[in-house]
Design a protein around this motif. Structure first.
Motif, mmCIF file in Angstrom:
data_model
loop_
_atom_site.group_PDB
_atom_site.id
_atom_site.type_symbol
_atom_site.label_atom_id
_atom_site.label_comp_id
_atom_site.label_asym_id
_atom_site.label_seq_id
_atom_site.Cartn_x
_atom_site.Cartn_y
_atom_site.Cartn_z
ATOM 1 N N LEU A 251 56.079 -2.024 35.284
ATOM 2 C CA LEU A 251 57.048 -1.214 36.024
ATOM 3 C C LEU A 251 57.584 -0.074 35.153
ATOM 4 O O LEU A 251 57.828 1.037 35.639
ATOM 5 C CB LEU A 251 58.228 -2.086 36.470
ATOM 6 N N ASP B 191 56.332 3.504 35.305
ATOM 7 C CA ASP B 191 56.586 4.360 36.461
ATOM 8 C C ASP B 191 57.901 5.110 36.291
ATOM 9 O O ASP B 191 58.895 4.555 35.810
ATOM 10 C CB ASP B 191 56.649 3.525 37.744
ATOM 11 N N GLU C 91 59.828 6.413 42.429
ATOM 12 C CA GLU C 91 60.245 5.296 43.280
ATOM 13 C C GLU C 91 59.169 4.219 43.310
ATOM 14 O O GLU C 91 57.979 4.521 43.364
ATOM 15 C CB GLU C 91 60.500 5.818 44.702
ATOM 16 N N VAL C 92 59.589 2.957 43.255
ATOM 17 C CA VAL C 92 58.652 1.840 43.318
ATOM 18 C C VAL C 92 59.164 0.822 44.331
ATOM 19 O O VAL C 92 60.364 0.746 44.599
ATOM 20 C CB VAL C 92 58.465 1.157 41.947
ATOM 21 N N ASP C 93 58.233 0.058 44.902
ATOM 22 C CA ASP C 93 58.594 -1.034 45.809
ATOM 23 C C ASP C 93 58.657 -2.311 44.982
ATOM 24 O O ASP C 93 57.632 -2.818 44.529
ATOM 25 C CB ASP C 93 57.561 -1.160 46.930
ATOM 26 N N ARG D 80 55.718 -5.001 43.474
ATOM 27 C CA ARG D 80 55.500 -4.913 42.033
ATOM 28 C C ARG D 80 56.122 -6.038 41.229
ATOM 29 O O ARG D 80 55.761 -6.243 40.069
ATOM 30 C CB ARG D 80 56.041 -3.564 41.526
ATOM 31 N N PRO E 181 62.556 -0.596 48.093
ATOM 32 C CA PRO E 181 62.311 0.625 47.313
ATOM 33 C C PRO E 181 63.458 0.921 46.355
ATOM 34 O O PRO E 181 64.632 0.946 46.744
ATOM 35 C CB PRO E 181 62.193 1.705 48.394
#
Length: 401
Positions: free
Chosen positions: A136, A139, A142-144, A148, A392
């Motif tokens: 993670l 990144d 934005e990540v879900d 993840r 998110p």
């Protein structure tokens, strides 16, 4: 009171089909209709115990049996009532059995889920969480968090526990998603049969699985192949799904608050997980029970042979016992999200451990993470099970604490 003097439970509406919504508001609203209500489901009628005190009494009542042999025929629709399949003459699962049979099955499962293994599990979970968080950290947008972190962690750990090798794990998640949350009844039914068939092939071929729960069961002379398939299928569906939901909800509750209001110490994290279980239970209702005789609860009649569920969400939010609808960790409010008595969830200590490690590891690594301002948190649920399907977030840079 005689049966003629008892009250008839009124009808209530609940979301009995999976949908992209959070079921809790509707489940709680149904719980306000009456202490005991009835709900139409797949052409039959179910009695639901909603009052907090009656709910606890029902969870401990020997007259409300979990023996799946008592399930009415209309509940045998594939994919409609997972706990009542397959038929009792094929094999019984721990969650849907009673008496000596339940004791035997629970004892066999307890060899894997023993308390003495928690320390060993903690080390492995911490390592798995660290690896996912390292990924993670690469990144910047934005990540879900569901895709993840909150699902991969319990899925990877539980797959190791039961012996599913890495290359088979994506398929495990896909089929369980279909069985539990698909709005296509035919797809859910096909998924049930497909998963059971897959587990049967794994067991029969012998060299597909890594050492773990399944291989240990196969080595037990007292356990049949049908039992191995039934128990493993049930564990795959329940063993990581509800824990993933708990982790996502705990993190959601943290990330929707400023960093200063998030848990930091081990004690605060433990309290946060307990409050998440109370306010955001992965399973709004306990699994099925069946009345072995006419049962009186709070002046209401539950007739013999009636399917019965316990509204855990309503029981958890009783304002006389807890903080009600407010999320207030550490206030001492109890919850019944893992049940009570002889059917208290055997995996509860493991689920709590996974949630504590996931929450603590994430907040330590990303103390300034926040919810996305442009993408919405999404839910999937029905009256039995619920989860955050998308969480998110933005990993705002900041020094780990």
């Amino acid at each position: 009171m005689t049966p003629d003097e008892l009250l008839e439970a009124p009808r209530a509406e609940m979301p009995t089909e999976p949908a992209p919504v959070d079921s809790i508001p509707a489940v709680l609203a149904a719980g306000q209709v009456a202490p005991v209500v009835t709900v139409d489901y797949f052409g039959g009628v179910n009695w639901v115990v909603c009052d907090p005190d009656l709910a606890r009494a029902a969870l401990l009542d020997d007259r409300l049996s979990k023996d799946m042999a008592l399930a009415p025929e209309w509940m045998r629709v594939p994919g409609a009532m997972l706990g009542a399949q397959p038929r009792a003459e094929v094999a019984k699962a721990m969650v849907m059995s009673e008496g000596a049979e339940h004791t035997r099955i629970r004892r066999l499962h307890a060899k894997t889920f023993s308390p003495r293994k928690l320390g060993e599990w903690g080390e492995r979970l911490t390592k798995l969480a660290g690896g996912l968080l390292d990924d993670l950290a690469r990144d910047t947008g934005e990540v879900d968090l569901v895709d993840r972190f909150t699902y991969p962690l319990p899925l990877e750990f539980f797959s190791e526990l039961i012996g599913v090798p890495p290359h088979l794990r994506p398929a495990v998640r896909e089929v369980t998603d279909t069985i539990i949350y698909s709005q296509d009844q035919d797809a859910r039914a096909a998924g049930v049969g497909g998963l059971a068939g897959t587990v049967a092939r794994w067991a029969a071929e012998g060299d597909v699985l890594d050492p773990g729960f399944v291989t240990d069961l196969l080595a037990e002379e007292s356990v049949s192949l049908n039992e191995v398939v039934t128990w493993t299928t049930g564990l795959i569906m329940a063993g990581y799904e509800s824990t993933a939901s708990l982790i996502a909800s705990a993190l959601h509750e943290a990330l929707r608050r400023p960093p200063s209001e998030r848990p930091g110490t081990e004690a605060e994290i433990a309290d946060w997980v307990e409050e998440t279980l109370r306010v955001q239970p992965p399973l709004p209702h306990a699994t099925w029970r069946f009345a072995t005789e006419d049962v009186e609860l709070g002046g209401y009649l539950i007739p013999k042979s009636a399917p019965v569920q316990v509204n855990l969400a309503s029981a958890n939010r009783c304002p006389h016992r807890t903080a009600g609808d407010e999320f207030r960790p550490g206030t001492g409010g109890d919850n019944v999200s893992f049940g009570l008595g002889r059917h208290l969830c055997l995996g509860a200590p493991l689920a709590r451990l996974e949630a504590r490690i996931a929450l603590g590891s994430f907040l330590t690594r990303f103390p300034h993470a926040r919810l996305s301002a442009t993408s919405e948190v999404r839910w999937e649920s029905d009256w039995i099970i619920r989860r955050i399907s998308a969480l998110p977030i933005v990993l705002t840079p900041g020094a780990p604490r």
